[in-house]
Write an enzyme that holds these catalytic residues in place. Structure first.
Site, PDB file in Angstrom:
ATOM      1  N   ASP A  42      41.950  32.617   3.560  1.00 52.63           N
ATOM      2  CA  ASP A  42      40.619  33.117   3.907  1.00 52.63           C
ATOM      3  C   ASP A  42      40.343  34.420   3.166  1.00 52.63           C
ATOM      4  O   ASP A  42      41.063  35.400   3.348  1.00 52.63           O
ATOM      5  CB  ASP A  42      40.535  33.366   5.421  1.00 52.63           C
ATOM      6  CG  ASP A  42      39.154  33.824   5.840  1.00 52.63           C
ATOM      7  OD1 ASP A  42      38.271  32.959   6.023  1.00 52.63           O
ATOM      8  OD2 ASP A  42      38.929  35.055   5.963  1.00 52.63           O
ATOM      9  N   TYR A  47      35.802  41.508   0.702  1.00 59.84           N
ATOM     10  CA  TYR A  47      37.192  42.001   0.750  1.00 59.84           C
ATOM     11  C   TYR A  47      37.663  42.561  -0.591  1.00 59.84           C
ATOM     12  O   TYR A  47      38.743  43.141  -0.670  1.00 59.84           O
ATOM     13  CB  TYR A  47      38.167  40.877   1.180  1.00 59.84           C
ATOM     14  CG  TYR A  47      37.888  40.248   2.530  1.00 59.84           C
ATOM     15  CD1 TYR A  47      36.966  40.808   3.417  1.00 59.84           C
ATOM     16  CD2 TYR A  47      38.550  39.099   2.938  1.00 59.84           C
ATOM     17  CE1 TYR A  47      36.701  40.221   4.639  1.00 59.84           C
ATOM     18  CE2 TYR A  47      38.291  38.509   4.170  1.00 59.84           C
ATOM     19  CZ  TYR A  47      37.362  39.071   5.005  1.00 59.84           C
ATOM     20  OH  TYR A  47      37.102  38.490   6.218  1.00 59.84           O
ATOM     21  N   SER A 183      40.558  37.725  13.525  1.00 61.41           N
ATOM     22  CA  SER A 183      41.271  38.748  14.305  1.00 61.41           C
ATOM     23  C   SER A 183      41.966  38.093  15.512  1.00 61.41           C
ATOM     24  O   SER A 183      41.828  38.559  16.650  1.00 61.41           O
ATOM     25  CB  SER A 183      40.332  39.867  14.760  1.00 61.41           C
ATOM     26  OG  SER A 183      39.666  40.450  13.664  1.00 61.41           O
ATOM     27  N   LEU A 185      44.859  38.115  16.553  1.00 63.86           N
ATOM     28  CA  LEU A 185      45.811  38.981  17.258  1.00 63.86           C
ATOM     29  C   LEU A 185      45.119  40.268  17.709  1.00 63.86           C
ATOM     30  O   LEU A 185      45.776  41.267  18.001  1.00 63.86           O
ATOM     31  CB  LEU A 185      47.009  39.304  16.347  1.00 63.86           C
ATOM     32  CG  LEU A 185      47.738  38.077  15.786  1.00 63.86           C
ATOM     33  CD1 LEU A 185      48.789  38.481  14.760  1.00 63.86           C
ATOM     34  CD2 LEU A 185      48.384  37.279  16.928  1.00 63.86           C
ATOM     35  N   GLY A 186      43.773  40.236  17.742  1.00 64.22           N
ATOM     36  CA  GLY A 186      43.024  41.442  18.118  1.00 64.22           C
ATOM     37  C   GLY A 186      43.401  42.594  17.202  1.00 64.22           C
ATOM     38  O   GLY A 186      43.580  43.725  17.645  1.00 64.22           O
ATOM     39  N   LYS A 226      46.211  37.688   9.740  1.00 66.09           N
ATOM     40  CA  LYS A 226      46.617  38.410   8.524  1.00 66.09           C
ATOM     41  C   LYS A 226      47.991  39.031   8.798  1.00 66.09           C
ATOM     42  O   LYS A 226      48.215  39.613   9.866  1.00 66.09           O
ATOM     43  CB  LYS A 226      45.600  39.509   8.203  1.00 66.09           C
ATOM     44  CG  LYS A 226      46.021  40.424   7.055  1.00 66.09           C
ATOM     45  CD  LYS A 226      46.447  41.776   7.561  1.00 66.09           C
ATOM     46  CE  LYS A 226      47.030  42.655   6.478  1.00 66.09           C
ATOM     47  NZ  LYS A 226      47.644  43.874   7.063  1.00 66.09           N
ATOM     48  N   ASN A 236      54.482  33.892  12.364  1.00 60.25           N
ATOM     49  CA  ASN A 236      53.188  33.307  12.751  1.00 60.25           C
ATOM     50  C   ASN A 236      53.085  31.816  12.418  1.00 60.25           C
ATOM     51  O   ASN A 236      52.281  31.097  13.004  1.00 60.25           O
ATOM     52  CB  ASN A 236      52.040  34.074  12.092  1.00 60.25           C
ATOM     53  CG  ASN A 236      51.969  35.519  12.572  1.00 60.25           C
ATOM     54  OD1 ASN A 236      52.588  35.875  13.569  1.00 60.25           O
ATOM     55  ND2 ASN A 236      51.243  36.365  11.860  1.00 60.25           N
TER      56      ASN A 236
HETATM   57  N1  LIG Z   1      34.336  36.706   9.369  1.00 56.50           N
HETATM   58  C1  LIG Z   1      34.521  37.968   9.695  1.00 56.50           C
HETATM   59  O1  LIG Z   1      33.567  38.727   9.949  1.00 56.50           O
HETATM   60  C2  LIG Z   1      35.933  38.499   9.788  1.00 56.50           C
HETATM   61  C3  LIG Z   1      36.175  39.735  10.406  1.00 56.50           C
HETATM   62  C4  LIG Z   1      37.480  40.180  10.499  1.00 56.50           C
HETATM   63  C5  LIG Z   1      38.525  39.411   9.992  1.00 56.50           C
HETATM   64  N2  LIG Z   1      38.272  38.226   9.371  1.00 56.50           N
HETATM   65  C6  LIG Z   1      39.372  37.385   8.803  1.00 56.50           C
HETATM   66  O2  LIG Z   1      40.365  37.198   9.806  1.00 56.50           O
HETATM   67  C7  LIG Z   1      41.638  37.623   9.323  1.00 56.50           C
HETATM   68  C8  LIG Z   1      42.528  38.126  10.434  1.00 56.50           C
HETATM   69  O3  LIG Z   1      41.906  39.144  11.180  1.00 56.50           O
HETATM   70  P1  LIG Z   1      42.377  40.680  11.137  1.00 56.50           P
HETATM   71  O4  LIG Z   1      43.066  40.962   9.869  1.00 56.50           O
HETATM   72  O5  LIG Z   1      41.178  41.483  11.489  1.00 56.50           O
HETATM   73  O6  LIG Z   1      43.353  40.824  12.384  1.00 56.50           O
HETATM   74  P2  LIG Z   1      44.610  40.019  13.009  1.00 56.50           P
HETATM   75  O7  LIG Z   1      45.019  38.907  12.153  1.00 56.50           O
HETATM   76  O8  LIG Z   1      44.263  39.762  14.431  1.00 56.50           O
HETATM   77  O9  LIG Z   1      45.725  41.153  13.033  1.00 56.50           O
HETATM   78  C9  LIG Z   1      46.320  41.658  11.875  1.00 56.50           C
HETATM   79  C10 LIG Z   1      47.295  42.751  12.319  1.00 56.50           C
HETATM   80  O10 LIG Z   1      48.316  42.146  13.124  1.00 56.50           O
HETATM   81  C11 LIG Z   1      49.590  42.447  12.561  1.00 56.50           C
HETATM   82  N3  LIG Z   1      50.475  41.274  12.739  1.00 56.50           N
HETATM   83  C12 LIG Z   1      50.387  40.082  12.120  1.00 56.50           C
HETATM   84  N4  LIG Z   1      51.360  39.260  12.523  1.00 56.50           N
HETATM   85  C13 LIG Z   1      52.098  39.950  13.425  1.00 56.50           C
HETATM   86  C14 LIG Z   1      53.246  39.643  14.183  1.00 56.50           C
HETATM   87  N5  LIG Z   1      53.825  38.451  14.102  1.00 56.50           N
HETATM   88  N6  LIG Z   1      53.737  40.608  15.022  1.00 56.50           N
HETATM   89  C15 LIG Z   1      53.141  41.818  15.115  1.00 56.50           C
HETATM   90  N7  LIG Z   1      52.048  42.173  14.414  1.00 56.50           N
HETATM   91  C16 LIG Z   1      51.525  41.244  13.575  1.00 56.50           C
HETATM   92  C17 LIG Z   1      49.341  42.713  11.095  1.00 56.50           C
HETATM   93  O11 LIG Z   1      50.345  43.564  10.588  1.00 56.50           O
HETATM   94  P3  LIG Z   1      51.076  43.288   9.164  1.00 56.50           P
HETATM   95  O12 LIG Z   1      49.991  43.016   8.164  1.00 56.50           O
HETATM   96  O13 LIG Z   1      51.821  44.531   8.925  1.00 56.50           O
HETATM   97  O14 LIG Z   1      51.956  42.096   9.364  1.00 56.50           O
HETATM   98  C18 LIG Z   1      47.974  43.415  11.150  1.00 56.50           C
HETATM   99  O15 LIG Z   1      48.131  44.780  11.482  1.00 56.50           O
HETATM  100  C19 LIG Z   1      41.252  38.690   8.276  1.00 56.50           C
HETATM  101  O16 LIG Z   1      42.317  39.005   7.416  1.00 56.50           O
HETATM  102  C20 LIG Z   1      40.073  38.025   7.607  1.00 56.50           C
HETATM  103  O17 LIG Z   1      40.529  37.051   6.684  1.00 56.50           O
HETATM  104  C21 LIG Z   1      36.982  37.740   9.289  1.00 56.50           C
END
Ligand SMILES: NC(=O)c1ccc[n+]([C@@H]2O[C@H](COP(=O)([O-])OP(=O)(O)OC[C@H]3O[C@@H](n4cnc5c(N)ncnc54)[C@H](OP(=O)(O)O)[C@@H]3O)[C@@H](O)[C@H]2O)c1
Length: 263
Positions: A42, A47, A183, A185-186, A226, A236
């Site tokens: 994604d 980005y 998000s 994992l919040g 992510k 994950n």
């Molecule tokens: N459409 C939209 O408007 C929108 C908005 C936001 C996000 N997104 C998409 O959704 C994706 C994911 O959302 P996000 O990046 O906001 O948040 P997320 O995936 O909920 O959380 C990412 C965070 O969680 C940590 N993490 C990941 N796996 C873990 C594990 N097994 N144990 C502990 N911590 C862990 C990561 O750390 P590390 O990286 O250090 O592992 C990072 O700090 C984005 O990358 C993007 O592609 C889309």
């Protein structure tokens, strides 16, 4: 892996989010994700990492058809004049002829602009810039209108235990679409939750694994966590050897009373 079927396209329900991954770190991290087994990526023009994601895809030497690739058009580019050039620039950055799923990243405030943008999105199917089209951050009302105009298959929305998407899921399931939980994992905030820690301990799994499993046990939900490190990426991905029972599913649903959004 669990797959979501849309128009006979098999979408790996667990994907890899790339927001905030940039430059060399993005290439390395995305390449690592493909090496450990992710087959759904994604990204978005917003980005500023489409070139790096494309480079990681090429470096992986995987057949293009093995990877499900999503990108998104930013709201300032959804006007008639800017939409197609913006999609063409995304494809140029990615160095790809097409993406598997093209989304409008956020709706504009003006519903006339959104309506015109959905027509342009549909044109991307005819131009073969995208195999599937969808939206992101659309309300049910906006989604209803979009569906009247085009074969929208997905709404990508913030979804994790602290924020309910029950109404959106009911709508999506009734219309044979899917939700991609962003998000999930919040943004890392749910991993310290005590209820989730207790549930995770019962399955000998981590909180992240339990949360991702909870999302994927719901019909027509895809997730795109992510994770920069190989440890988190592997962790994950390792969620297909257990199943949460109904009581634990419900306990996690109940956490949405916190009603917290991170985006
Ligand atoms: N459409 C939209 O408007 C929108 C908005 C936001 C996000 N997104 C998409 O959704 C994706 C994911 O959302 P996000 O990046 O906001 O948040 P997320 O995936 O909920 O959380 C990412 C965070 O969680 C940590 N993490 C990941 N796996 C873990 C594990 N097994 N144990 C502990 N911590 C862990 C990561 O750390 P590390 O990286 O250090 O592992 C990072 O700090 C984005 O990358 C993007 O592609 C889309």
């Amino acid at each position: 892996m669990i797959f979501i079927d849309q128009n006979n396209i098999q979408i790996p329900a667990l994907g890899f989010g790339t927001y905030q991954l940039r430059d060399k770190a993005c290439v390395e991290s995305t390449e690592r994700a493909l090496r450990v087994g992710y087959r759904h990526l994604d990204t978005a023009e917003f980005y500023h990492n489409e070139a790096e994601v494309g480079k990681a895809m090429r470096n992986s030497q995987l057949d293009r058809k093995e990877i499900f690739l999503t990108t998104k058009v930013w709201p300032t580019n959804i006007t008639k004049a800017k939409f197609m050039p913006s999609v063409e620039e995304s494809l140029r950055q990615l160095n790809q002829d097409y993406v598997d799923l093209l989304l409008i990243h956020w709706p504009a405030d003006d519903e006339n602009v959104n309506r015109a943008a959905v027509d342009l999105l549909a044109e991307c199917l005819h131009k073969q810039y995208a195999r599937l089209i969808g939206v992101s951050n659309f309300s049910i009302t906006q989604l209803e209108q979009a569906l009247k105009q085009a074969p929208i298959v997905c709404n990508q929305v913030e979804y994790h235990p602290y924020y309910s998407q029950t109404d959106m899921l009911d709508y999506v399931n009734a219309h044979e679409m899917f939700v991609t939980a962003y998000s999930p994992l919040g943004q890392g905030n749910v991993v310290t939750d005590n209820t989730l820690k207790d549930i995770a301990a019962n399955y000998n799994k981590s909180v992240s694994q339990v949360v991702l499993r909870w999302l994927l046990q719901q019909p027509n939900v895809s997730v795109i966590p992510k994770a920069a490190s190989e440890k988190h990426q592997r962790e994950n991905l390792d969620i297909f050897d257990f199943e949460l029972n109904a009581e634990d599913m419900e306990q996690i649903f109940a956490l949405s009373e916190k009603n917290k959004k991170y985006c």
